[in-house]
Scaffold this active site. Structure first.
Site, mmCIF file in Angstrom:
data_model
loop_
_atom_site.group_PDB
_atom_site.id
_atom_site.type_symbol
_atom_site.label_atom_id
_atom_site.label_comp_id
_atom_site.label_asym_id
_atom_site.label_seq_id
_atom_site.Cartn_x
_atom_site.Cartn_y
_atom_site.Cartn_z
ATOM 1 N N CYS A 51 99.345 -54.381 36.388
ATOM 2 C CA CYS A 51 99.475 -55.114 35.116
ATOM 3 C C CYS A 51 99.538 -54.555 33.843
ATOM 4 O O CYS A 51 98.815 -53.319 33.887
ATOM 5 C CB CYS A 51 98.383 -56.229 35.108
ATOM 6 S SG CYS A 51 98.385 -57.555 33.844
ATOM 7 N N ASP A 53 97.594 -55.453 31.082
ATOM 8 C CA ASP A 53 96.332 -55.534 30.597
ATOM 9 C C ASP A 53 95.739 -54.118 30.357
ATOM 10 O O ASP A 53 95.738 -53.289 31.118
ATOM 11 C CB ASP A 53 95.602 -56.119 31.850
ATOM 12 C CG ASP A 53 94.184 -56.730 31.268
ATOM 13 O OD1 ASP A 53 93.370 -55.816 30.754
ATOM 14 O OD2 ASP A 53 94.005 -58.186 31.008
ATOM 15 N N ARG A 55 92.958 -53.216 29.919
ATOM 16 C CA ARG A 55 91.654 -52.620 30.551
ATOM 17 C C ARG A 55 91.940 -52.004 32.048
ATOM 18 O O ARG A 55 90.932 -51.801 32.404
ATOM 19 C CB ARG A 55 90.765 -54.040 30.516
ATOM 20 C CG ARG A 55 90.412 -54.801 29.467
ATOM 21 C CD ARG A 55 89.848 -55.871 29.635
ATOM 22 N NE ARG A 55 90.868 -57.015 30.141
ATOM 23 C CZ ARG A 55 90.514 -57.972 30.512
ATOM 24 N NH1 ARG A 55 89.091 -58.429 30.308
ATOM 25 N NH2 ARG A 55 91.336 -58.848 31.252
ATOM 26 N N HIS A 107 94.589 -57.278 39.329
ATOM 27 C CA HIS A 107 92.915 -57.086 38.924
ATOM 28 C C HIS A 107 92.281 -58.551 38.892
ATOM 29 O O HIS A 107 93.267 -59.296 38.096
ATOM 30 C CB HIS A 107 92.985 -56.399 37.669
ATOM 31 C CG HIS A 107 93.496 -56.913 36.487
ATOM 32 N ND1 HIS A 107 92.607 -57.807 35.586
ATOM 33 C CD2 HIS A 107 94.826 -57.050 35.912
ATOM 34 C CE1 HIS A 107 93.630 -58.418 34.543
ATOM 35 N NE2 HIS A 107 94.525 -57.916 34.811
ATOM 36 N N CYS A 110 92.868 -61.510 35.873
ATOM 37 C CA CYS A 110 94.256 -61.653 35.214
ATOM 38 C C CYS A 110 94.577 -62.716 34.447
ATOM 39 O O CYS A 110 94.506 -64.000 35.111
ATOM 40 C CB CYS A 110 95.138 -61.195 36.397
ATOM 41 S SG CYS A 110 96.769 -60.949 35.790
#
Length: 218
Positions: A51, A53, A55, A107, A110
């Site tokens: 992803c 993302d 993080r 994750h 998400c």
């Protein structure tokens, strides 16, 4: 000594450039030949499809170095057979870099998966999230049995990664590699932002016998 980490609220255009200089100094102090070796070429054993993302950085959460992991990221780590960007990355990874592992990593928490669970229009991304809604539809019977909203959210994250890995092995790219005797394993993982730990979804595929008859090619 490692360069001081900049707090998120203090990040600016200038601090990013300074951070690069600090990082270069740290790398050279630790290994004077680091960039000579890095610039000589790459032979990563892993392709990571994850992803976007911020993080979930592949190298940090697997404790690997630059050059160890070839990375493709998109919203909600979606793997869809019409995505030429993903297919190009996969083709290069398998046929040129000769990676030994392809990992689709989702994750928990998400935002893309959460949006796919809702019924609100977000924008152009709705068309991308349709792929996750297809995952839900495929597993609708199981999802209907989950009453707790958080558990349902988590399970769709898992199923999205599992279906992504299945879509990888259904490609002609991976099947041709297996047909030619290439060593290649495809995995589905899910990362927890709360614990930092990765959950192996135990759906590893290593050969043509793992491909459903309807998707076999060649």
């Amino acid at each position: 000594m490692c360069a001081k980490t900049i707090e998120t609220q203090d990040i600016t255009y200038e601090t990013l450039l300074q951070g690069n200089k600090d990082w270069v100094k740290d790398m050279i102090d630790n290994d004077p030949a680091f960039f000579d070796k890095l610039s000589a070429g790459q032979s990563p054993p892993v392709l990571w499809i994850g992803c976007s993302d911020s993080r979930v950085p592949a190298n940090q959460i697997t404790n690997t170095k630059p050059g160890d992991v070839f990375v493709h990221r998109n919203i909600a780590n979606v793997v869809v057979h019409t995505d030429m960007n993903m297919l190009s990355v996969l083709d290069y990874s398998v046929n040129v870099l000769k990676v030994k592992h392809v990992i689709v990593c989702g994750h928990y928490g998400c935002g893309g998966v959460k949006a796919a669970l809702g019924d609100k229009q977000v924008g152009i991304i709705d068309n991308w999230l349709r792929n996750i809604r297809d995952v839900y539809r495929t597993h609708e019977r199981e999802m209907a049995t989950i009453k707790d909203a958080e558990q349902k959210f988590d399970r769709l994250v898992e199923l999205n990664a599992i279906e992504g890995a299945a879509n990888i092995i259904n490609t002609s790219i991976v099947q041709a590699a297996w047909a030619n005797g290439q060593e290649l394993a495809v995995h589905a993982w899910v990362y927890s932002l709360k614990t930092g730990l990765i959950k192996d979804m135990k759906v590893t595929s290593t050969g043509l016998n793992d491909v459903a008859p309807a998707f076999k090619v060649g």
